[in-house]
Write a protein that holds these residues in place. Structure first.
Motif, PDB file in Angstrom:
ATOM      1  N   TYR A  20     -89.398   5.733  42.854  1.00 14.39           N
ATOM      2  CA  TYR A  20     -88.050   5.905  41.856  1.00 14.39           C
ATOM      3  C   TYR A  20     -88.078   4.859  40.756  1.00 14.39           C
ATOM      4  N   GLY A  21     -89.196   4.082  40.765  1.00 11.40           N
ATOM      5  CA  GLY A  21     -89.075   2.958  39.598  1.00 11.40           C
ATOM      6  C   GLY A  21     -87.662   2.266  39.799  1.00 11.40           C
ATOM      7  N   THR A  22     -87.299   1.848  40.897  1.00 13.11           N
ATOM      8  CA  THR A  22     -85.884   1.050  41.118  1.00 13.11           C
ATOM      9  C   THR A  22     -86.433  -0.310  41.807  1.00 13.11           C
ATOM     10  N   VAL A  23     -85.407  -1.243  41.678  1.00 14.91           N
ATOM     11  CA  VAL A  23     -85.934  -2.641  42.276  1.00 14.91           C
ATOM     12  C   VAL A  23     -84.861  -3.120  43.257  1.00 14.91           C
ATOM     13  N   GLY A  24     -85.191  -3.488  44.357  1.00 14.80           N
ATOM     14  CA  GLY A  24     -84.427  -4.031  45.348  1.00 14.80           C
ATOM     15  C   GLY A  24     -85.079  -5.144  46.171  1.00 14.80           C
ATOM     16  N   LYS A  25     -84.322  -5.845  47.192  1.00 17.15           N
ATOM     17  CA  LYS A  25     -84.893  -6.939  47.844  1.00 17.15           C
ATOM     18  C   LYS A  25     -85.197  -6.422  49.482  1.00 17.15           C
ATOM     19  N   ILE A  26     -86.252  -6.896  49.764  1.00 18.09           N
ATOM     20  CA  ILE A  26     -86.451  -6.389  51.119  1.00 18.09           C
ATOM     21  C   ILE A  26     -85.334  -7.266  52.376  1.00 18.09           C
ATOM     22  N   SER A  27     -84.938  -6.255  52.963  1.00 15.30           N
ATOM     23  CA  SER A  27     -83.734  -6.740  53.885  1.00 15.30           C
ATOM     24  C   SER A  27     -84.073  -7.016  55.476  1.00 15.30           C
ATOM     25  N   ASN A  28     -85.276  -6.169  55.592  1.00 12.32           N
ATOM     26  CA  ASN A  28     -85.709  -6.054  57.106  1.00 12.32           C
ATOM     27  C   ASN A  28     -87.001  -5.535  57.075  1.00 12.32           C
ATOM     28  N   ILE A  29     -87.715  -5.960  58.087  1.00 11.19           N
ATOM     29  CA  ILE A  29     -89.159  -5.402  58.379  1.00 11.19           C
ATOM     30  C   ILE A  29     -89.175  -4.853  59.838  1.00 11.19           C
ATOM     31  N   ARG A  30     -89.750  -3.704  60.065  1.00 10.43           N
ATOM     32  CA  ARG A  30     -89.940  -3.384  61.263  1.00 10.43           C
ATOM     33  C   ARG A  30     -91.453  -3.068  61.664  1.00 10.43           C
ATOM     34  N   ASN A  31     -91.926  -3.387  62.741  1.00 11.17           N
ATOM     35  CA  ASN A  31     -93.178  -2.915  63.203  1.00 11.17           C
ATOM     36  C   ASN A  31     -93.133  -1.793  64.099  1.00 11.17           C
ATOM     37  N   LEU A  32     -93.591  -0.511  63.796  1.00 12.33           N
ATOM     38  CA  LEU A  32     -93.317   0.679  64.912  1.00 12.33           C
ATOM     39  C   LEU A  32     -95.008   1.090  64.655  1.00 12.33           C
ATOM     40  N   ASP A  33     -95.499   0.843  66.236  1.00 18.51           N
ATOM     41  CA  ASP A  33     -96.734   1.433  66.320  1.00 18.51           C
ATOM     42  C   ASP A  33     -97.719   1.082  65.471  1.00 18.51           C
ATOM     43  N   GLY A  34     -97.741  -0.513  65.205  1.00 19.82           N
ATOM     44  CA  GLY A  34     -98.654  -0.982  64.670  1.00 19.82           C
ATOM     45  C   GLY A  34     -98.646  -0.791  62.911  1.00 19.82           C
ATOM     46  N   GLN A  35     -97.434  -0.194  62.450  1.00 19.74           N
ATOM     47  CA  GLN A  35     -97.258   0.159  60.962  1.00 19.74           C
ATOM     48  C   GLN A  35     -96.041  -0.659  60.713  1.00 19.74           C
ATOM     49  N   TYR A  36     -96.112  -1.245  59.604  1.00 19.59           N
ATOM     50  CA  TYR A  36     -94.966  -2.020  59.143  1.00 19.59           C
ATOM     51  C   TYR A  36     -94.047  -1.099  58.190  1.00 19.59           C
ATOM     52  N   TYR A  37     -92.906  -1.352  58.224  1.00 26.72           N
ATOM     53  CA  TYR A  37     -91.693  -0.419  57.484  1.00 26.72           C
ATOM     54  C   TYR A  37     -90.908  -1.382  56.976  1.00 26.72           C
ATOM     55  N   LEU A  52     -94.472   0.356  47.866  1.00 26.12           N
ATOM     56  CA  LEU A  52     -93.922  -0.589  47.274  1.00 26.12           C
ATOM     57  C   LEU A  52     -94.780  -1.707  46.463  1.00 26.12           C
ATOM     58  N   VAL A  53     -94.136  -2.255  45.699  1.00 23.60           N
ATOM     59  CA  VAL A  53     -94.965  -3.481  44.883  1.00 23.60           C
ATOM     60  C   VAL A  53     -94.141  -4.472  44.188  1.00 23.60           C
ATOM     61  N   LEU A  54     -94.573  -5.654  44.562  1.00 25.99           N
ATOM     62  CA  LEU A  54     -93.741  -7.037  43.867  1.00 25.99           C
ATOM     63  C   LEU A  54     -93.480  -6.902  42.372  1.00 25.99           C
ATOM     64  N   LEU A  55     -92.140  -6.925  42.241  1.00 24.98           N
ATOM     65  CA  LEU A  55     -91.845  -6.976  40.749  1.00 24.98           C
ATOM     66  C   LEU A  55     -92.271  -7.657  39.802  1.00 24.98           C
ATOM     67  N   SER A  56     -93.058  -8.902  40.443  1.00 27.18           N
ATOM     68  CA  SER A  56     -93.853  -9.826  39.295  1.00 27.18           C
ATOM     69  C   SER A  56     -95.349  -8.893  39.173  1.00 27.18           C
ATOM     70  N   ASP A  57     -95.633  -8.040  40.169  1.00 29.88           N
ATOM     71  CA  ASP A  57     -96.883  -7.367  39.747  1.00 29.88           C
ATOM     72  C   ASP A  57     -96.990  -6.035  39.183  1.00 29.88           C
ATOM     73  N   PHE A  58     -95.584  -5.659  38.974  1.00 32.86           N
ATOM     74  CA  PHE A  58     -95.321  -4.192  38.663  1.00 32.86           C
ATOM     75  C   PHE A  58     -95.493  -3.911  37.025  1.00 32.86           C
ATOM     76  N   LYS A  59     -96.169  -3.083  36.591  1.00 29.00           N
ATOM     77  CA  LYS A  59     -96.655  -2.910  35.140  1.00 29.00           C
ATOM     78  C   LYS A  59     -95.958  -1.505  34.723  1.00 29.00           C
ATOM     79  N   GLY A  60     -95.267  -0.719  35.189  1.00 28.97           N
ATOM     80  CA  GLY A  60     -94.695   0.503  34.958  1.00 28.97           C
ATOM     81  C   GLY A  60     -93.190   0.206  34.268  1.00 28.97           C
ATOM     82  N   GLU A  61     -92.635   1.367  34.137  1.00 25.29           N
ATOM     83  CA  GLU A  61     -90.891   1.232  33.616  1.00 25.29           C
ATOM     84  C   GLU A  61     -90.135   1.321  34.664  1.00 25.29           C
ATOM     85  N   ILE A  62     -89.088   0.171  34.838  1.00 24.55           N
ATOM     86  CA  ILE A  62     -88.058   0.217  35.641  1.00 24.55           C
ATOM     87  C   ILE A  62     -86.866   0.970  35.123  1.00 24.55           C
ATOM     88  N   LEU A  63     -86.391   1.667  36.082  1.00 19.26           N
ATOM     89  CA  LEU A  63     -85.308   2.717  35.843  1.00 19.26           C
ATOM     90  C   LEU A  63     -83.901   1.936  36.191  1.00 19.26           C
TER      91      LEU A  63
END
Length: 220
Positions: A20-37, A52-63
């Motif tokens: 979506y090119g939108t910015v947000g903060k990670i509020s929760n992390i879940r480990n389900l069957d060895g995969q992080y969400y 996802l990509v850290l905002l500091s590493d993002f090179k595209g356009e923010i919506l």
């Protein structure tokens, strides 16, 4: 533990949702069957790290991101009456906002979770169904002074409030309805967004079933 077994991001990281090119903060992390969400801004949707990509590493356009300001009329511990049950007192124990967005319409519903003062029975109600009786800071003194107005009447029929089993079934049915709606939208538009939402719902269903099974084990 190897680094590959650790989440790529941490709670509080500011990230860009690539789809979506939108910015947000990670509020929760879940480990389900060895995969992080990762949950963003407590909104309930889950994303894999590759989305996802850290905002500091993002090179595209923010919506531009929609800013939603919600004003709550009631808070934890408030004493309220519910239209239709005006001879009963309830206490606010939780609330949530359901955000609805469609192509030509948009609205937010505020739902309050309540317990009946006399016996702790649970009830959900819309904001416009509630009448404030006493704010949380004076709730206890109000009950001590005026509680006799709302006695427990042993001969009175109990309210037809949903049982925990009914609540559970309602949540399951709602999630299944949402899953089918997203499946239909995916068939119509072939947008991978709907696949992600279907995956998120499957995770929520799995969590609900696990919690239910754990409760059954405790009581068995």
């Amino acid at each position: 533990m190897d680094n590959k077994d650790k989440p790529h991001f941490k709670i509080g990281d500011t990230v860009v949702i690539l789809k979506y090119g939108t910015v947000g903060k990670i509020s929760n992390i879940r480990n389900l069957d060895g995969q992080y969400y990762y949950e963003i801004n407590d909104n309930g949707d889950l994303f894999k790290d590759k989305g996802l990509v850290l905002l500091s590493d993002f090179k595209g356009e923010i919506l531009a991101k929609e800013q939603i300001d919600i004003e709550y009329k009631f808070f934890f511990g408030d004493l309220v009456q519910v239209k239709g049950y005006l001879d009963e007192l309830f206490k606010v124990v939780g609330f949530r906002t359901e955000i609805w967005r469609y192509k030509e319409d948009a609205w937010e519903d505020i739902i309050y979770e309540l317990t009946r003062v006399t016996d702790g029975e649970w009830l959900e109600a819309d904001e416009n169904e509630l009448i404030l009786v006493a704010e949380s800071d004076i709730a206890e003194s109000y009950l001590k002074k005026y509680g006799f107005i709302y006695p427990i009447k042993k001969t009175k029929k109990p309210l037809l409030l949903p049982s925990p089993k009914d609540q559970f079934n309602h949540k399951i049915d709602s999630l299944l309805d949402m899953y089918n709606d997203y499946k239909t939208m995916y068939i119509m538009f072939s947008d991978s967004y709907y696949i992600d939402m279907m995956d998120s719902i499957k995770i929520q269903l799995s969590d609900l079933l696990k919690k239910s099974n754990n409760k059954l084990r405790k009581h068995s």
